[in-house]
Design an enzyme around this catalytic site. Structure first.
Site, PDB file in Angstrom:
ATOM      1  N   HIS D  22      -5.579  11.165  11.381  1.00  0.00           N
ATOM      2  CA  HIS D  22      -4.645  12.361  11.097  1.00  0.00           C
ATOM      3  C   HIS D  22      -3.028  12.130  11.754  1.00  0.00           C
ATOM      4  O   HIS D  22      -3.324  12.428  12.999  1.00  0.00           O
ATOM      5  CB  HIS D  22      -5.252  13.600  11.090  1.00  0.00           C
ATOM      6  CG  HIS D  22      -4.501  14.621  10.648  1.00  0.00           C
ATOM      7  ND1 HIS D  22      -4.512  16.159  10.847  1.00  0.00           N
ATOM      8  CD2 HIS D  22      -3.175  14.660   9.906  1.00  0.00           C
ATOM      9  CE1 HIS D  22      -3.586  16.856  10.440  1.00  0.00           C
ATOM     10  NE2 HIS D  22      -3.103  16.007   9.774  1.00  0.00           N
ATOM     11  N   ASP D  30      10.720  -4.069   4.886  1.00  0.00           N
ATOM     12  CA  ASP D  30      11.234  -5.122   3.723  1.00  0.00           C
ATOM     13  C   ASP D  30      11.242  -6.443   4.569  1.00  0.00           C
ATOM     14  O   ASP D  30      11.288  -6.534   5.730  1.00  0.00           O
ATOM     15  CB  ASP D  30      12.347  -4.571   3.007  1.00  0.00           C
ATOM     16  CG  ASP D  30      13.656  -4.402   4.020  1.00  0.00           C
ATOM     17  OD1 ASP D  30      13.709  -5.223   5.143  1.00  0.00           O
ATOM     18  OD2 ASP D  30      14.432  -3.634   4.017  1.00  0.00           O
ATOM     19  N   ARG D 109      19.029   4.488  11.123  1.00  0.00           N
ATOM     20  CA  ARG D 109      18.537   3.168  11.160  1.00  0.00           C
ATOM     21  C   ARG D 109      18.004   2.921  12.637  1.00  0.00           C
ATOM     22  O   ARG D 109      16.889   2.738  12.601  1.00  0.00           O
ATOM     23  CB  ARG D 109      19.835   2.165  11.135  1.00  0.00           C
ATOM     24  CG  ARG D 109      19.114   0.791  11.181  1.00  0.00           C
ATOM     25  CD  ARG D 109      20.492  -0.381  11.121  1.00  0.00           C
ATOM     26  NE  ARG D 109      20.013  -1.503  11.642  1.00  0.00           N
ATOM     27  CZ  ARG D 109      20.770  -2.545  12.206  1.00  0.00           C
ATOM     28  NH1 ARG D 109      22.131  -2.312  11.858  1.00  0.00           N
ATOM     29  NH2 ARG D 109      20.350  -3.832  12.547  1.00  0.00           N
ATOM     30  N   ASN D 133      12.524  -0.168   3.677  1.00  0.00           N
ATOM     31  CA  ASN D 133      11.511   0.261   4.500  1.00  0.00           C
ATOM     32  C   ASN D 133      11.087   1.516   4.258  1.00  0.00           C
ATOM     33  O   ASN D 133      11.787   2.508   3.884  1.00  0.00           O
ATOM     34  CB  ASN D 133      12.144   0.189   5.845  1.00  0.00           C
ATOM     35  CG  ASN D 133      12.950  -1.043   6.089  1.00  0.00           C
ATOM     36  OD1 ASN D 133      12.396  -2.202   5.974  1.00  0.00           O
ATOM     37  ND2 ASN D 133      14.151  -1.130   6.346  1.00  0.00           N
TER      38      ASN D 133
END
Lengths: 144, 144, 144, 144, 144, 144, 144, 144, 144, 144
Positions: D22, D30, D109, D133
């Site tokens: 959890h 990508d 990013r 991503n």
């Protein structure tokens, strides 16, 4: 890099050359040699030709005077028409360091693979010439 | 060796170039660069010059268009009179693959070491020229 | 990812293809092949079919011209009625890269396992077709 | 391969998904994501797109109901004109498994890179789409 | 834990079950089986009985239809009066997943050890019943 | 052993000297130096004195001309009456290889330990003299 | 270093001498002995001669009284005219510790290599004398 | 330390005793036994005698009722006049835990070494008595 | 398995419990606890509940009398309506072994994670109850 | 075992004592000391008391004359009524080897843990006495 050590020799290769003893063998394989599948210890020298490595190694590495031929080459497979001109270059380089060792032994392709599997180390080069593999048997370092 | 891959690139270097992603950096160090002490991943290319490696790498490796200068060089230490002519050669090589990336960033010697310690990998060459270290920042591979 | 390298080839597979030399063998196993128990070096390509991997590999990997059949397939077990239609697809792919290599050798199931245990590496795919395993023997890269 | 487990999931990925607890996070990167430099644990899925992996993973992997957005995406860099159409596909896939989780969080990013460095694992795909991503935060498996 | 995967199966066991291919064997050893000395790959499941593990494994793991008996048991040592009532439980569990596989092969004690040494993996349980060891040979996963 | 390499240098030490670059430091510790607790890379040279090692190393290893003192010694602890006569021997050896480097820097005991922890490697000798530890900073190898 | 332990013995060699039991063998190889290729456990003592090591080792190491000759030497190869004067020195050293063990066994060169491969450990020295290799078989430590 | 576990048993030895199964063997070697060269798994108990270890181990470790003699001793070498009085002590200890196992098997010295090489583990003690090595074959733990 | 050791405790867990000293902490995590991401040393006990493990561990493991509460539980997240009935079961088990330790400390969720990261080991169970994680601080074993 | 080395010292401990240098510290922990969680290098000596180890170690190991107290003990926790009689025994043992070092430094419990974490190694014994932990700081071996 160190003073007086040829730059083409990597730290790992230098260590391996130094660890080897009398009778141990080193293979310098050409770019098509199955070095990674045969080697007990693999040293990569991608992009280099065999002659410049051979020359650098023989500056440091004595050849075995206890055997008739401390240098071995892979014999041309019967039926193959290749004429390995590089062998003449090898002969000139060896002669410069040890004239008595210049005459090589020729070893059949699969026998060469078996012997390479027993060698102390194999250097994987980018040599483009065919049949350019060579075995060197180490000799004895004597006090100067 | 493989079809179409420059022979100077070792299997390990090719794997590393391929693993890198957008923004990761690669250092090609000259023969005096403290590569082994700085590198997270060290690739040896002893005996080779930087220009031939740079040329081979840029055939495969895109430079980052998201930053002003994806190429970095080590600035000459103040007081040192060396004129690194090799930089001009680097510029011509980079220009051939990516004209927009030809203008490099200059990085102070110790700042260069710190950045090299963060790089994905360092290639240790035998380049004899001084101040011949170079950093490349990877770009994006786009579908053709 | 790199420029010009098929995306389906992983960094590790590319390194392995490049390390292999003349005469070394690569197995591409289907999804039911006991790859992990047979492999000296295992490369996983889960979820991919064999044809797309075979096509990507042959772009880079020369087949051995020194043997009658550098491509091997697993023969159907006697009594089994499967008709592996994928073999025809393999033949077309191989033919595109090396027409002289298109005629495969057929190898009995347990002999295939023994040969796979001696191979340089095995690629484990997710290919659902049965009898879709294939062996490739590497040839020689020649200067272009 | 096993009965009922999607073929695209490798044994190692399945093990990692199962080990997570959890609040642990998984990144699917990508093809241009710097996965190898950010990952604590790296799983390669070269040649696959993110959507088919996302779909396979969510069959097994519950999303965290304790946070507002258990799914995170990398925000487009200011000035970049890319319109990531793949995000709509992600939304549809997530919605199928957990409608309350379909609204993602957008992450700048470099903040995304930092979060990826803390994730339990990163899957490196060959996804060609940019800004593809995705981060998934694991929830709780409850007795059925 | 994951959705739909029995909790008794550890991440490592799940990975191993998935890596196995057609013809590979798995041993589930009882609490007195010399699992650690025989195993190529050892998975511990201390404190669990064999029946609940067998049941969980067969949910995921197909048995080999290419052999007469894909299930093997350790035969009672001559002179020993033990009556392994657990075998009947094994038969009912196997039958539920693959009726054709319910009839086991009986293997002499030391032959069983030799076969276990060749198996892909051994699971070490805490099963208190004697002669409760079982070998499973993996079959083929077919597209549904 | 190799031709022209001092026998006192082990293969591992030779490799390490070669891997070092401009600015990297090497410590040669005396027999009481806490080498194993400080060293990033430890090379043992038990039973040897420092002067013979120093002499052998300087045959191969250039000292750094970019700093005022590329040689460092451990200063005598205040209150200690030891007069390290071995320092004069060090000066003569260094002078033979690099007269400009003969004047050493003196470093307080605990500062010396901290610097040793940052060094590339430490050589552990059996030197019995006290305060016989020495640090060498590597210079640049130039083409001859 | 420790009180009462000869400085020429490295920590690793001391550990190995202590681990050995009755009947285990130790080889001290000269500088040309192929120690690295023969050794199960390799201890380097570069730059040292064999006599000083032999003397230090026998202070701690009992020789085997259960065999006729617990000390072995490599016999001179037929045809070789070397007269190993070092043997007389070995005899004097052994005699000092164990007079009954002073008469050595002579072992043919390649038989010596085979026996060295079975030895517990090999010490690689820098001994320049030829045929200076020696094997010691450990005895029993008795309560004093 | 744990409640109820003899302090002389190390955590590693306890783990090894627990991993062993029916028929696996444990060797307790005396201080001169070549334990490190024979052992698959080596556990050190330096400074302890065999009787106190034997007593502690048998509190936890059942002996094998399926063989005539689950306890083995090294027979005195012919010609040796040693009378191992420690054997009587072993007999009394074994008898206390398993009267049926008190009569040992005697094994010739080199046969004992071979059997020790196949044992699951060897415990290396500091027992000073000669011929004090003992082999124990593990039995079956039954539900109480 | 060993005489008198609960079967649910694996060899590795037993070794870890024994290695721990006064003040070291052990976490038993429920099936959703992020054990693999927090643990310095991870022990898997998949498929088991916490109560049976807790009971088995406390047979061997003393609790710390030097702190007010040697047992810690994860407090319910504010807003969550779960009522962890398993806590009452824990209290009864602890009380049976150490009545003074029965009153636990409650630790906020993220503080619990941080403490788990400092623990000596974490046991990963398959416990389905929520908030079923527990920390045990080891006490002192005294001579009986 | 070796001639003249106390049997209670294991090969690994001897190696570690020898590797240590001036100022490095060794901890001998009692049976309840959290040795495994604090140690950089852990040496087990289960079942032994501290006094016999201390005595054996001081035969070989010089204490540091550069500090006021090279021996450290863990101070009794305020409120605890234990009277560690073993301290008197330690004093007598130390006095026998180095009278100037007999007066120890007392270190608060948690400060002792922190110092133990910085020590070169920790020896884990089975000493039953409380507050029986001791730190030794190594001195200098001087030529005799």
């Amino acid at each position: 890099m160190l003073k007086g050590i040829p730059k083409i020799i990597s730290p790992e290769l230098l260590k391996i050359l130094m660890e080897m003893g009398h009778g141990d063998e080193l293979v310098i394989g050409d770019g098509n040699f199955p070095a990674a599948s045969c080697a007990r210890r693999l040293v990569r020298a991608d992009g280099h030709g065999v002659p410049e490595l051979l020359d650098a190694i023989l500056k440091l590495f004595p050849l075995d005077p206890y055997v008739p031929a401390p240098v071995g080459l892979m014999a041309v497979v019967p039926g193959d028409t290749v004429q390995p001109v590089i062998w003449e270059e090898y002969r000139r380089i060896v002669e410069r360091y040890d004239p008595k060792a210049a005459e090589p032994e020729f070893i059949e392709r699969f026998a060469f693979y078996e012997r390479a599997k027993q060698a102390y180390a194999i250097v994987a080069t980018g040599e483009a010439a065919l049949y350019a593999n060579i075995i060197l048997k180490k000799g004895v370092v004597v006090e100067s």
